[in-house]
Write a protein that holds these residues in place. Structure first.
Motif, PDB file in Angstrom:
ATOM      1  N   PRO A 192       0.793  -1.234   0.000  1.00  0.00           N
ATOM      2  CA  PRO A 192       0.000   0.000   0.000  1.00  0.00           C
ATOM      3  C   PRO A 192       0.821   1.277   0.000  1.00  0.00           C
ATOM      4  CG  PRO A 192      -0.255  -1.238   2.068  1.00  0.00           C
ATOM      5  CD  PRO A 192       0.422  -2.135   1.103  1.00  0.00           C
ATOM      6  N   GLU A 193       1.979   1.293   0.668  1.00  0.00           N
ATOM      7  CA  GLU A 193       2.775   2.521   0.696  1.00  0.00           C
ATOM      8  C   GLU A 193       3.352   2.844  -0.676  1.00  0.00           C
ATOM      9  OE1 GLU A 193       5.449  -0.868   2.034  1.00  0.00           O
ATOM     10  OE2 GLU A 193       3.408  -0.167   2.462  1.00  0.00           O
ATOM     11  N   GLY A 197       3.037   6.281  -3.298  1.00  0.00           N
ATOM     12  CA  GLY A 197       4.196   6.989  -3.823  1.00  0.00           C
ATOM     13  C   GLY A 197       5.454   6.845  -3.000  1.00  0.00           C
ATOM     14  N   ASP A 198       5.445   6.005  -1.958  1.00  0.00           N
ATOM     15  CA  ASP A 198       6.610   5.836  -1.093  1.00  0.00           C
ATOM     16  C   ASP A 198       7.368   4.579  -1.516  1.00  0.00           C
ATOM     17  OD1 ASP A 198       8.493   5.564   0.880  1.00  0.00           O
ATOM     18  OD2 ASP A 198       7.102   5.762   2.551  1.00  0.00           O
ATOM     19  N   ALA A 203      10.659  -3.095   3.383  1.00  0.00           N
ATOM     20  CA  ALA A 203       9.519  -3.863   3.898  1.00  0.00           C
ATOM     21  C   ALA A 203       8.395  -3.975   2.875  1.00  0.00           C
ATOM     22  CB  ALA A 203       8.994  -3.227   5.188  1.00  0.00           C
ATOM     23  N   SER A 204       8.420  -3.153   1.829  1.00  0.00           N
ATOM     24  CA  SER A 204       7.419  -3.278   0.767  1.00  0.00           C
ATOM     25  C   SER A 204       7.538  -4.632   0.082  1.00  0.00           C
ATOM     26  CB  SER A 204       7.589  -2.159  -0.265  1.00  0.00           C
ATOM     27  OG  SER A 204       7.388  -0.889   0.306  1.00  0.00           O
ATOM     28  N   ARG A 258       0.769  -5.860   7.585  1.00  0.00           N
ATOM     29  CA  ARG A 258       0.311  -4.629   8.220  1.00  0.00           C
ATOM     30  C   ARG A 258       0.454  -3.454   7.262  1.00  0.00           C
ATOM     31  NH1 ARG A 258       3.429  -5.804  13.947  1.00  0.00           N
ATOM     32  NH2 ARG A 258       1.929  -7.315  14.767  1.00  0.00           N
ATOM     33  N   ASN A 259      -0.468  -2.523   7.353  1.00  0.00           N
ATOM     34  CA  ASN A 259      -0.473  -1.391   6.423  1.00  0.00           C
ATOM     35  C   ASN A 259       0.741  -0.507   6.594  1.00  0.00           C
ATOM     36  OD1 ASN A 259      -1.420   1.580   5.668  1.00  0.00           O
ATOM     37  ND2 ASN A 259      -2.712   0.146   4.529  1.00  0.00           N
ATOM     38  N   ASP A 260       1.207  -0.341   7.821  1.00  0.00           N
ATOM     39  CA  ASP A 260       2.349   0.525   8.109  1.00  0.00           C
ATOM     40  C   ASP A 260       3.644  -0.262   7.926  1.00  0.00           C
ATOM     41  OD1 ASP A 260       4.239   2.262   9.041  1.00  0.00           O
ATOM     42  OD2 ASP A 260       3.458   2.396  11.090  1.00  0.00           O
ATOM     43  N   PRO A 261       4.505   0.130   6.978  1.00  0.00           N
ATOM     44  CA  PRO A 261       5.739  -0.646   6.764  1.00  0.00           C
ATOM     45  C   PRO A 261       6.636  -0.688   7.985  1.00  0.00           C
ATOM     46  CG  PRO A 261       5.796   1.429   5.530  1.00  0.00           C
ATOM     47  CD  PRO A 261       4.399   1.259   6.038  1.00  0.00           C
TER      48      PRO A 261
END
Length: 548
Positions: A192-193, A197-198, A203-204, A258-261
Motif C-alpha cells: 500500500p505505501e 508513492g513511497d 519492507a514493501s 500490516r499497512n504501516d511498513p
C-alpha cells in the motif's frame, strides 16, 4: 522482428536463440544455447511495451538503458542460491536496449504450481524462507525487487525456490505510463505505501511476499476486485482479512501484511517466524470458505501432478499455467474472474464479515496485555474485559478505572476527545471497542485528504495520514444516537446466534454503494463474525445472523 526470425539468431557471436519462453510489459525471455560453454541459458530481451514512444525520446531511452544496466550489474554481483544468476549483459548494435543472459531454471513457476492446488502452510513457509533469503541478499546490495509475485518465483526440480526479475517495477517507472495506462508492478501484490508513492521501504517487498504466501495457502487473493483500479483502491484502503487456512504460518502473514511498513517485522524476525511455521505447522482443517473467498472444490478425477516434497493438496486454482513450464516473468494484466462451480459471490455482507474478522485480529494485536515470546515476537494475552465479553471482569486496579466505550457515556467520552484532536465531529468512519476507538476524519493539510486518529487510555492522538479521496462521504457524530447502544447490543446478543462472543465492537460508517450512514454492531467468536445494521437513530434495519 517476428519470433521465427528471432529463432536461430546468434547474439554476440555466442548465444543462439532457441525458443521464446514468455513475454510481458518489459520484453521477452528466450531459451538459448551458449555455444561456447555448451549449456542452455535464459536471455531477457529488454524492450518495454511502449518502446516506440521511448525511442522517439532519446533522453528517456538513454535513461531506461542506463537503469537496466545499473540494476543488472548490481544483481550480477549477487551470488545467492535463491537468486537467478546473471551471467552477461549484451549490447546489440540493432537495439538501444540490452539483452541479459541469465541462469535457466529447470522446473516450473510458483504461478503454474498453484494452478494445481494450494500449498500446505509448511511448504509455503519453506518457499517463503527461500524467497525471503533472496530479498535480504538483494536488499543488502541496495536492490529492491518491487514485483514479488507467483510468476516471478521459480521452483527448481529439487523443490527450492528462486526469485527472478528484480527491478522490473523500477524500470517501468521510467516509461510514460500515462500514455499506455499500464500499472507499475502487479496490482494485487503492490504494498500500500508504494501505491501512495513511497518507494523507500524494503519492507514493501516483505508485504508482497506475505501476500504471495497468503494466496498460496488460502487459494484466492483477498484484495482482488473486478477491475485493476478497484484492486488498487482495495490494497490502499482496506485491511487484509486474516487467513483461515494458514495454520502456524498465520502470525507471520498477519505481521508482514500490516499497512504501516514500520510495523512489519524485520527480515531476520520474519525468517524466524517462517522457520517456526515450517517446523510446527500441522495440516489445518479447511472448514468453511473464508469470507470473500471461493468455495473449496472437490478433488478432480484422474492423476494429479507431483512435485518434490509436496503432498497433493486439495485443488484450488488461483492462476493459469505458463507456457513451457517457465514463468511469464513480467508484469501481466490482472486476471479476469473465472467461472467456478460453487463460487461464493462477494456481497456487501461478505465485505462486512471480512471487516469483522480483520478488526478482531487488529484488536487482539493492539491490546495492552502483551508478552514477548521466546522468538522475540509479541504474543497477545486478552482478558474477558479486553475482548468485551458479557460479564467480563477487570483483572487489575488500573482496569477497574477504565470506561467501557460500548456504553452511551463511554462513546460520548471517546467522541469528545477525538473531536478535540480532529478539529470537529465529521468522520468517514468511527470504530468503538470496549477499551479504545479509532476514527478516520478529514484533514486541512491536503484537499480531500483524511487522517487516522485513535482514542485509548483517556487520550486522543493523530496516528498519521490515511489517504486522499474526493468521493468519501462524511458523517457528523453529533447525529448519532449513542443512547441506543445498550439496546443494539442486547438485540445482537439475542438474535445473531453467537451466544458467547469473544469480541464486540461498533462501527459508524457509510454504505459503499449508496453512501447511507449506519451503525453496525459486530459479534465475533472463533467461528467468524455476525452483525446487525441500524440507522443513526439506532433503529435496526437489517440483521445478518449466523447460518442465514
Amino acid at each position: 522482428m517476428s519470433e521465427r526470425e528471432h529463432t536461430g539468431r546468434i547474439l554476440d557471436g555466442r548465444f543462439e536463440l532457441l525458443e521464446r519462453l514468455g513475454s510481458g510489459g518489459m520484453g521477452t525471455v528466450w531459451r538459448a544455447l551458449d555455444l561456447g560453454l555448451h549449456r542452455e541459458v535464459a536471455i531477457k530481451e529488454v524492450r518495454p511495451a511502449d518502446a516506440d514512444q521511448i525511442d522517439s525520446d532519446p533522453v528517456t531511452a538513454a535513461q531506461l538503458r542506463e537503469r537496466v544496466l545499473r540494476e543488472s550489474r548490481a544483481l550480477a554481483r549477487l551470488q545467492h542460491p535463491n537468486v537467478v544468476s546473471i551471467y552477461q549483459i549484451i549490447e546489440s548494435a540493432d537495439s538501444p536496449y540490452p539483452w541479459i543472459v541469465m541462469e535457466l531454471v529447470r522446473g516450473t513457476s510458483l504461478d503454474a504450481r498453484l494452478a494445481d492446488g494450494v500449498l500446505s502452510p509448511s511448504d509455503a513457509a519453506r518457499i517463503g524462507r527461500d524467497v525471503l533469503a533472496a530479498l535480504r541478499s538483494a536488499h543488502s546490495a541496495g536492490v529492491m525487487h518491487r514485483d514479488v509475485k507467483p510468476g516471478n518465483v521459480l521452483l527448481r526440480t529439487d523443490g527450492s525456490a528462486v526469485l527472478t526479475d528484480f527491478g522490473i517495477a523500477a524500470l517501468q517507472g521510467s516509461t510514460q505510463l500515462t500514455a499506455t495506462g499500464d500499472v507499475i508492478g502487479s496490482p494485487e501484490y503492490i504494498a500500500p505505501e508504494r501505491l501512495r508513492g513511497d518507494e523507500t521501504h524494503t519492507a514493501s517487498d516483505f508485504w508482497s511476499l506475505a501476500m504471495l504466501l497468503y494466496v498460496a495457502v488460502e487459494g484466492y487473493h483477498p484484495m482482488r476486485r473486478a477491475s485493476t483500479m478497484a484492486t488498487l483502491a482495495a490494497v490502499m484502503t482496506e485491511p487484509v482479512p486474516p487467513p483461515r487456512r494458514a495454520g502456524a504460518l498465520a502470525p507471520a502473514l498477519n505481521a508482514a501484511l500490516r499497512n504501516d511498513p514500520a510495523a512489519r517485522p524485520t527480515g531476520e524476525v520474519l525468517d524466524q517466524m517462517f522457520a517456526a511455521a515450517e517446523r510446527d505447522s500441522p495440516p489445518p482443517p479447511l472448514g468453511p470458505p473464508t469470507p470473500a473467498g471461493f468455495a473449496v472444490p472437490g478433488p478432480p478425477s484422474g492423476p494429479q501432478p507431483q512435485y518434490p516434497h509436496w503432498p497433493t493438496p486439495t485443488p484450488m486454482p488461483v492462476s493459469g499455467p505458463q507456457p513451457h513450464g517457465y514463468p511469464q516473468s513480467y508484469p501481466t494484466p490482472l486476471p479476469k474472474a473465472r467461472k467456478r462451480t460453487g463460487a461464493v459471490v462477494l456481497s456487501l455482507v461478505g465485505v462486512a464479515l471480512v471487516v469483522a474478522t480483520v478488526v478482531l485480529v487488529n484488536h487482539l494485536r493492539d491490546v495492552d496485555n502483551s508478552a514477548k515470546s521466546p522468538t522475540g515476537t509479541t504474543t497477545t494475552v486478552a482478558t474477558q474485559r479486553d475482548v468485551g465479553l458479557p460479564g467480563g471482569q477487570p483483572t487489575t486496579a488500573a482496569d477497574a478505572g477504565k470506561t467501557d466505550l460500548l456504553t452511551p457515556a463511554g462513546a460520548r467520552e471517546a467522541v469528545a476527545a477525538l473531536g478535540g484532536v480532529m478539529g470537529g465531529t465529521m468522520v468517514s468512519e468511527l470504530t468503538l471497542w470496549p477499551d479504545h476507538a479509532t476514527a478516520v476524519a478529514p484533514t486541512a493539510a491536503v484537499a480531500n485528504g483524511f487522517d487516522d486518529f485513535e482514542y485509548q487510555g483517556g487520550k486522543a492522538t493523530r496516528k498519521g495520514a490515511d489517504g486522499v479521496d474526493a468521493d468519501r462521504p462524511l458523517i457528523d457524530l453529533n447525529q448519532v444516537n449513542w443512547d441506543a447502544i445498550p439496546a443494539l447490543l442486547d438485540q445482537a446478543n439475542k438474535e445473531l446466534g453467537v451466544p458467547q462472543p469473544t469480541l464486540r465492537y461498533l462501527i459508524v460508517d457509510s454504505d459503499i454503494i449508496d453512501k447511507t450512514p449506519s451503525i453496525k454492531v459486530y459479534l465475533i467468536d472463533a467461528y467468524g463474525g455476525v452483525f446487525l445494521e441500524a440507522n443513526l437513530k439506532g433503529e435496526v434495519q437489517k440483521t445478518y445472523p449466523r447460518g442465514k
